[in-house]
Write a protein that holds these residues in place. Sequence first.
Motif, PDB file in Angstrom:
ATOM      1  N   GLY A 177       0.782  -1.227   0.000  1.00 18.15           N
ATOM      2  CA  GLY A 177       0.000   0.000   0.000  1.00 18.15           C
ATOM      3  C   GLY A 177       0.815   1.279   0.000  1.00 18.15           C
ATOM      4  N   ASP A 178       2.119   1.185  -0.039  1.00 12.28           N
ATOM      5  CA  ASP A 178       2.971   2.370  -0.004  1.00 12.28           C
ATOM      6  C   ASP A 178       3.687   2.539  -1.346  1.00 12.28           C
ATOM      7  OD1 ASP A 178       4.487   4.375   1.964  1.00 12.28           O
ATOM      8  OD2 ASP A 178       5.937   3.476   0.576  1.00 12.28           O
ATOM      9  N   PRO A 179       3.630   3.726  -1.955  1.00 16.98           N
ATOM     10  CA  PRO A 179       4.268   3.924  -3.263  1.00 16.98           C
ATOM     11  C   PRO A 179       5.782   3.711  -3.258  1.00 16.98           C
ATOM     12  CG  PRO A 179       3.043   5.899  -2.588  1.00 16.98           C
ATOM     13  CD  PRO A 179       2.900   4.889  -1.500  1.00 16.98           C
ATOM     14  N   THR A 180       6.443   4.059  -2.170  1.00 16.17           N
ATOM     15  CA  THR A 180       7.893   3.848  -2.102  1.00 16.17           C
ATOM     16  C   THR A 180       8.209   2.359  -2.119  1.00 16.17           C
ATOM     17  OG1 THR A 180       8.243   5.905  -0.901  1.00 16.17           O
ATOM     18  CG2 THR A 180       9.972   4.238  -0.713  1.00 16.17           C
ATOM     19  N   ARG A 181       7.463   1.581  -1.364  1.00 13.88           N
ATOM     20  CA  ARG A 181       7.709   0.135  -1.337  1.00 13.88           C
ATOM     21  C   ARG A 181       7.383  -0.498  -2.690  1.00 13.88           C
ATOM     22  NH1 ARG A 181       6.203   0.991   4.266  1.00 13.88           N
ATOM     23  NH2 ARG A 181       4.001   0.534   3.927  1.00 13.88           N
TER      24      ARG A 181
END
Length: 114
Positions: A13-17
């Motif tokens: 759910g995280d764009p960086t991940r």
Amino acid sequence: MQASLAQTFAALGDPTRLAILDRLAGEGELTVQEIAAPLPMSLPAVSQHLKVLEGAGLIARGRDGQKRPCRLNVERLAQTALWFDHTRAAWSARLDRLDRFLAAIEMKDEGHEP
């Protein structure tokens, strides 16, 4: 399985991940410094993201002397894909039943027998 799926979806759910996973999928094994280089954040922040991905089973970290290369865990992604396939099949079957039900109602309203 449900708890690990929840952990996986939280990690995804995280764009960086997602960007990290995308790089690992495209480039293969990378060190923490290589992963961090294009990202606009500190090395400790990148390490935290990697810790979340590792905890969710989406990456594995090895040891090569002083380096800690990271690699994508394709098995975990495959398990997640199986869940999506199962869910998609279940919803497809439900929608097919709904279509048949609505068609039967429509035929009945028009005076035809289903």
